[in-house]
Scaffold this active site. Structure first.
Site, mmCIF file in Angstrom:
data_model
loop_
_atom_site.group_PDB
_atom_site.id
_atom_site.type_symbol
_atom_site.label_atom_id
_atom_site.label_comp_id
_atom_site.label_asym_id
_atom_site.label_seq_id
_atom_site.Cartn_x
_atom_site.Cartn_y
_atom_site.Cartn_z
ATOM 1 N N TYR A 127 66.279 -35.052 1.834
ATOM 2 C CA TYR A 127 67.024 -34.426 3.179
ATOM 3 C C TYR A 127 67.832 -35.578 3.639
ATOM 4 C CZ TYR A 127 67.664 -32.515 7.773
ATOM 5 O OH TYR A 127 68.137 -32.049 8.894
ATOM 6 N N LYS A 129 72.039 -35.567 4.123
ATOM 7 C CA LYS A 129 72.441 -35.807 5.526
ATOM 8 C C LYS A 129 73.484 -37.252 5.389
ATOM 9 C CE LYS A 129 71.159 -32.528 7.614
ATOM 10 N NZ LYS A 129 72.174 -31.192 8.389
#
Length: 230
Positions: free
Chosen positions: A138, A142
């Site tokens: 994740y 990002k």
């Protein structure tokens, strides 16, 4: 044309997405395109629902064709699947499709409309994990979108489009439902994001954690990752 005149929100069914829709209406939007893979009912004539899967080029193109009057695009759709960067794996690739390539596709599809409507604004919903790798796959998605956002800011400046990134820590949404930690109120996060856009901010650090981690990027790497100092 005012930036909040016509707003499009991806991932509008989610914890942040719902507030992005509702607060855009509070700020005077005459139309809010509430998009999701399976749109919900809003019971407000100003809300126009659109089916949008950010990983499907045909779906993105259809949404862009339907919302040519947009003045603000909120790239909010995102996911987390526990994937790792310690090897190449299908889960990581799937996550990049949603969290990185999807927002890029949306931005590219709506850039012409934003230019035609006076420039407008693009908001990319990032995370404090854009700057710290404790979120594994994740975090990687990002971080990649943060880098792309910096490029978009420069590339779209000449057409008058404001590109704003939103960074936040744990926030009370379905994505964090299983975490026993202190969480931000999503309404507060969205309010700060919209306040930042109204003020022309390129970056919104929506909580103290994001402020602290961003400042820590200038420190030695061991300060950001104390595990390395053992």
């Amino acid at each position: 044309m005012a930036v909040f005149d016509v707003v499009l929100v991806t991932g509008a069914n989610g914890g942040l997405g719902t507030h992005f829709v509702e607060q855009a209406l509070e700020r005077g939007a005459r139309t809010v395109y509430a998009t999701a893979r399976t749109p919900r009912e809003w019971n407000d004539p100003r809300v126009v629902t659109l089916a949008l899967d950010v990983t499907d080029p045909a779906s993105v193109a259809a949404a862009a064709a339907a919302a040519t009057d947009v003045t603000l695009v909120v790239n909010n759709a995102g996911s987390s699947n526990g994937s790792t960067v310690l090897n190449d794996n299908p889960d990581l690739r799937d996550l990049f499709e949603v969290n990185f390539f999807g927002p890029l596709a949306v931005a590219g599809a709506f850039t012409p409309a934003l230019a035609a409507n006076g420039g407008g604004a693009l908001l990319n919903v990032l995370s404090v994990l854009s700057w710290i790798g404790i979120g594994d796959g994740y975090s990687a998605t990002k971080a990649a979108l943060w880098s792309a956002t910096n490029t978009q800011r420069v590339a779209l400046a000449d057409q008058g489009t404001l590109v704003t990134s939103l960074h936040l820590g744990y926030t009370d949404t379905p994505m964090t439902a299983g975490l026993d930690v202190a969480k931000n109120d999503p309404a507060d996060i969205v309010r700060k994001a919209y306040d930042g856009i109204a003020a022309g901010a390129f970056e919104v650090l929506a909580d103290d954690l994001s402020v602290q981690v961003k400042a820590g990027l200038a420190a030695p790497i061991e300060a950001l990752y104390p595990q390395l100092a053992r």
